[in-house]
Design a protein around this motif. Sequence first.
Motif, PDB file in Angstrom:
ATOM      1  N   GLU A  48      52.550 -40.335 -33.811  1.00 24.91           N
ATOM      2  CA  GLU A  48      52.839 -38.928 -34.035  1.00 24.91           C
ATOM      3  C   GLU A  48      54.039 -38.808 -34.959  1.00 24.91           C
ATOM      4  N   MET A  49      54.260 -37.589 -35.442  1.00 21.15           N
ATOM      5  CA  MET A  49      55.354 -37.298 -36.360  1.00 21.15           C
ATOM      6  C   MET A  49      55.916 -35.942 -35.963  1.00 21.15           C
ATOM      7  N   THR A  50      57.233 -35.849 -35.816  1.00 26.53           N
ATOM      8  CA  THR A  50      57.854 -34.583 -35.443  1.00 26.53           C
ATOM      9  C   THR A  50      58.620 -34.021 -36.628  1.00 26.53           C
ATOM     10  N   LEU A  51      58.353 -32.736 -36.923  1.00 27.74           N
ATOM     11  CA  LEU A  51      59.049 -32.029 -37.995  1.00 27.74           C
ATOM     12  C   LEU A  51      60.059 -31.080 -37.368  1.00 27.74           C
ATOM     13  N   ALA A  52      61.320 -31.278 -37.700  1.00 28.32           N
ATOM     14  CA  ALA A  52      62.368 -30.374 -37.241  1.00 28.32           C
ATOM     15  C   ALA A  52      62.254 -29.066 -38.028  1.00 28.32           C
ATOM     16  N   PRO A  53      62.827 -27.976 -37.521  1.00 27.98           N
ATOM     17  CA  PRO A  53      62.819 -26.732 -38.294  1.00 27.98           C
ATOM     18  C   PRO A  53      63.411 -26.970 -39.692  1.00 27.98           C
ATOM     19  N   GLY A  54      62.699 -26.480 -40.708  1.00 30.63           N
ATOM     20  CA  GLY A  54      63.124 -26.655 -42.091  1.00 30.63           C
ATOM     21  C   GLY A  54      62.711 -27.965 -42.726  1.00 30.63           C
ATOM     22  N   VAL A 106      49.095 -34.486 -46.988  1.00 31.42           N
ATOM     23  CA  VAL A 106      49.336 -33.060 -46.837  1.00 31.42           C
ATOM     24  C   VAL A 106      50.841 -32.861 -46.670  1.00 31.42           C
ATOM     25  N   ILE A 107      51.444 -32.038 -47.544  1.00 31.48           N
ATOM     26  CA  ILE A 107      52.885 -31.804 -47.492  1.00 31.48           C
ATOM     27  C   ILE A 107      53.148 -30.616 -46.570  1.00 31.48           C
ATOM     28  N   LEU A 108      53.471 -30.919 -45.316  1.00 26.68           N
ATOM     29  CA  LEU A 108      53.721 -29.872 -44.336  1.00 26.68           C
ATOM     30  C   LEU A 108      55.196 -29.480 -44.339  1.00 26.68           C
ATOM     31  N   VAL A 109      55.451 -28.205 -44.041  1.00 26.78           N
ATOM     32  CA  VAL A 109      56.812 -27.706 -43.865  1.00 26.78           C
ATOM     33  C   VAL A 109      56.858 -26.924 -42.554  1.00 26.78           C
ATOM     34  N   ASN A 110      57.945 -27.120 -41.823  1.00 29.34           N
ATOM     35  CA  ASN A 110      58.137 -26.404 -40.574  1.00 29.34           C
ATOM     36  C   ASN A 110      59.053 -25.219 -40.847  1.00 29.34           C
ATOM     37  N   LEU A 111      58.472 -24.039 -40.955  1.00 26.53           N
ATOM     38  CA  LEU A 111      59.225 -22.805 -41.175  1.00 26.53           C
ATOM     39  C   LEU A 111      59.558 -22.119 -39.856  1.00 26.53           C
ATOM     40  N   GLY A 112      59.162 -22.722 -38.753  1.00 29.79           N
ATOM     41  CA  GLY A 112      59.403 -22.153 -37.434  1.00 29.79           C
ATOM     42  C   GLY A 112      60.796 -22.479 -36.923  1.00 29.79           C
ATOM     43  N   GLY A 113      61.080 -22.007 -35.735  1.00 28.43           N
ATOM     44  CA  GLY A 113      62.391 -22.199 -35.139  1.00 28.43           C
ATOM     45  C   GLY A 113      62.479 -23.368 -34.184  1.00 28.43           C
TER      46      GLY A 113
END
Length: 159
Positions: A48-54, A106-113
Amino acid sequence: MQAADPFPEAPEILVTRDKGADPALPLPDYATAGAAGADVRADLRGGEMTLAPGEVALVPTGLRLQIPEGWEVQLRARSGLALRHGIGLANGVGTIDADYRGPLGVILVNLGGAAFTVTHGDRIAQAVLAPVWRARFREVAALDDTARGSGGFGSTGRG
């Protein structure tokens, strides 16, 4: 009895898997009969991979595509991920050109909080096949006038 193919003349996209890719992951597929985009899945080789906010990250799919000349594949965000988690594509819409044979990421971005974890096999984007028109650009001394003219962002009203 098998239903007739509603798109018998649709172009065929050839697909190979990268060395070490998970052969059990489905190829891009359409979730419903009316879906415009085929779901693309993360190939994190069981992890798995975790994306921090931003945070922005390239998520591998384990796939490579051969797209017919005159066509492109557009990668688009999944609306459910965007609405519920703020997950989008950092480049808005990604274009895969017909002459590209490299790995599909796929270049994902985390725009969430909150942090968001992508798990192996998650549906992370949609692939939409589109025809390509190539323009001919020609320099001229002046352009035709229009009612809008050179009015830019917001010049036609609010929103």
